[in-house]
Design an enzyme around this catalytic site. Structure first.
Site, PDB file in Angstrom:
ATOM      1  N   GLY A  89      -6.888  63.316 103.374  1.00 25.57           N
ATOM      2  CA  GLY A  89      -5.539  63.359 103.275  1.00 25.57           C
ATOM      3  C   GLY A  89      -5.167  62.660 101.999  1.00 25.57           C
ATOM      4  O   GLY A  89      -6.015  62.694 100.937  1.00 25.57           O
ATOM      5  N   SER A  90      -3.854  61.990 101.834  1.00 22.19           N
ATOM      6  CA  SER A  90      -3.527  61.496 100.481  1.00 22.19           C
ATOM      7  C   SER A  90      -4.066  60.164 100.295  1.00 22.19           C
ATOM      8  O   SER A  90      -4.079  59.718  99.009  1.00 22.19           O
ATOM      9  CB  SER A  90      -2.091  61.370 100.885  1.00 22.19           C
ATOM     10  OG  SER A  90      -1.013  62.423 101.023  1.00 22.19           O
ATOM     11  N   THR A  91      -4.894  59.599 100.879  1.00 23.07           N
ATOM     12  CA  THR A  91      -5.630  58.425 100.692  1.00 23.07           C
ATOM     13  C   THR A  91      -6.658  58.906  99.329  1.00 23.07           C
ATOM     14  O   THR A  91      -7.112  58.213  98.658  1.00 23.07           O
ATOM     15  CB  THR A  91      -6.516  57.658 101.741  1.00 23.07           C
ATOM     16  OG1 THR A  91      -7.417  58.724 102.454  1.00 23.07           O
ATOM     17  CG2 THR A  91      -5.680  56.923 102.635  1.00 23.07           C
ATOM     18  N   LYS A 119      -6.074  60.615  97.007  1.00 21.37           N
ATOM     19  CA  LYS A 119      -5.288  60.683  95.696  1.00 21.37           C
ATOM     20  C   LYS A 119      -5.566  59.425  95.108  1.00 21.37           C
ATOM     21  O   LYS A 119      -5.392  59.635  93.566  1.00 21.37           O
ATOM     22  CB  LYS A 119      -3.797  60.692  96.130  1.00 21.37           C
ATOM     23  CG  LYS A 119      -3.117  62.357  96.712  1.00 21.37           C
ATOM     24  CD  LYS A 119      -1.765  61.951  97.161  1.00 21.37           C
ATOM     25  CE  LYS A 119      -1.244  63.279  97.667  1.00 21.37           C
ATOM     26  NZ  LYS A 119       0.067  63.105  98.413  1.00 21.37           N
TER      27      LYS A 119
END
Length: 503
Positions: A224-226, A228
């Site tokens: 997920g957003s980790t 990014k």
């Protein structure tokens, strides 16, 4: 000599030669593999008939014994005992008459006393007519950090929850904590009551929650957003943007080459992401999917993959504990003819925020933030600190090993700056520590299964200016709770960082 007798003689000679070849192969070429095979009953019985070395962690008064052998009153002489079973089970593994796992397996030659480093010890024992003892294995685990990680994760996900925590010392690669839930009691598997031990193993093996799996290194999920963090590092490293630049965003974005609402990327109601251009710091702090999706497409899959692989994706790196699952940045997809083709823009956009076919283990995400905390240099993670004699004398020490430069120091500094903003003014605020500058990033990854809750992630390091610890938290199941990386993972990461920084 008549023909029948000659034929029988030749046949007997061939049988004799085959027998000699087989004996030679078994005793000289295959002997080591047979001796190390945990399913070899004679080897297994021998392991229970000698005093096996201890598995230990920590130093001085803080040192704890994770596994040891004690006298037994049955014919096996020694019983393997695990004083802190569930907290360390995924690291120590277990020793039974039929198998070994974890450190018990990877360091079996030392613990059993058969390693070459213990040759002199064996000679002394032989000269003194004493039975040989196994050597000891000192792990890199920090007992305070391990306890903090275990207690915080257990209190968050509950007894029926699933998750993992990994902490690394950025400058060396030493693994300071490695927790996996649900756990199990290896004492029940090491029992000399073989039918009961086998019954317990079957119960654990049949459990849908997979307690025997070390989620820290064997479970890979959408980060997920980790992820990014990786996308931001790739964008800065390749000169696309700097940390103080404006970046494209928007409330929604129809991925290139697609139609329909299923291919629309949104920001889950975070209004700070709505403008068509926003500061890079806002994109990270508010975790704007549209910004990182557009960034990934601008970079292209080759450059994003290259950066991910420099952080450790698509490779193996942990050498003293196995098996491990490779974290994945996809290398391509198959077309209708079965040929591999590069990711298209829509697929690449999804990878920019850790979806599509991107998969990561908790150890991998800990390595990402550890490399950034080490100003771009990725160290090989390791669990075994020392090999010791039965008298606890140091025989061998693991030296830190630099794997590669993941990103330049300048890029690492800029991503760190973005992550600090995310803790101080964004979604990662639950990991904030008074008086300490913390760099962090949340992640809430969709499973891709309708009706199923997301996975929760959190990755951080501290102090940001001179990192002493990097932590990754993964929450797979938390019955009765709404899974969100920041709200659930942030306090866990904070507890582990505080345990290290307070020493």
């Amino acid at each position: 000599m008549n023909r029948p007798i000659r034929a029988v003689s030749i046949f007997c000679m061939l049988l004799f030669l085959a027998l000699m070849v087989n004996v030679t192969y078994l005793q000289f070429w295959h002997a080591k593999d047979l001796n190390e095979d945990p399913h070899n009953a004679r080897v297994a019985e021998a392991a229970f008939s000698r005093e096996r070395g201890a598995i230990i962690a920590g130093e001085g008064r803080d040192q704890v014994t994770l596994a040891r052998s004690r006298d037994s009153d049955d014919h096996y002489k020694y019983l393997r005992v695990y004083p802190k079973p569930k907290m360390y089970a995924n690291v120590t593994g277990f020793l039974t008459l039929g198998s070994q796992t974890g450190i018990e397996r990877s360091e079996n030659s030392v613990l059993s006393g058969e390693d070459d480093s213990l040759f002199v010890t064996r000679l002394v024992d032989l000269a003194q007519n004493q039975s040989s003892k196994g050597g000891n294995v000192l792990l890199t685990i920090d007992p305070k950090a391990q306890e903090a990680a275990y207690d915080a994760l257990l209190s968050t996900v509950g007894p029926d929850g699933e998750g993992s925590v990994v902490a690394i010392e950025p400058k060396t690669g030493r693994i300071l904590a490695m927790v996996s839930l649900p756990s199990y009691d290896p004492n029940l598997l090491a029992s000399h009551d073989i039918p009961e031990a086998q019954k317990e193993f079957k119960r654990l093996d049949d459990d849908d929650s997979e307690p025997l799996v070390n989620r820290a290194i064997q479970t890979r999920l959408f980060p997920g957003s980790t992820f990014k963090i990786v996308t931001a590092a790739a964008a800065i490293e390749n000169g696309l943007y700097n940390a103080d630049d404006m970046v494209p965003a928007g409330a929604t974005w129809q991925t290139p080459g697609t139609t329909g609402s299923n291919n629309v990327i949104d920001n889950e109601g975070r209004v700070g992401c709505n403008p068509e251009e926003i500061p890079f710091a806002t994109a990270m702090a508010q975790s704007c999917n549209t910004a990182f999706a557009k960034m990934a497409v601008e970079l292209g899959p080759e450059k994003l993959r290259e950066t991910a692989e420099k952080f450790g994706f698509n490779s193996d790196y942990l050498q003293d504990l196995s098996p491990q699952a490779q974290s994945v940045y996809p290398t391509g997809t198959e077309d209708s003819d079965g040929n591999e083709v590069e990711l298209n823009d829509a697929q690449t956009a999804q990878t920019g925020f850790g979806q599509f076919d991107v998969q990561a283990t908790p150890l991998q995400m800990a390595m990402v933030v550890a490399a950034l905390g080490n100003r771009g240099t990725l160290m090989r993670p390791y669990l075994v600190q020392e090999i010791q004699s039965p008298e606890y004398e140091t025989l061998d020490t693991t030296d830190p090993e630099e794997l590669r430069t993941a990103v330049s120091p300048s890029t690492a500094d800029q991503v760190t700056e973005l992550m600090v903003d995310t803790v101080e003014d964004g979604t990662a605020y639950p990991a904030a520590i008074p008086g300490v500058t913390v760099a962090g990033k949340t992640g809430t990854a969709q499973r891709g299964v309708p009706g199923k809750p997301p996975y929760g992630w959190f990755a951080s390091f501290a102090p940001a200016e001179d990192a002493q610890v990097a932590v990754a938290v993964m929450i797979q199941e938390a019955p009765g709770k709404e899974i969100a990386g920041g709200q659930l993972g942030g306090p866990i990461a904070k507890a582990v960082m505080e345990a290290i920084l307070d020493e």
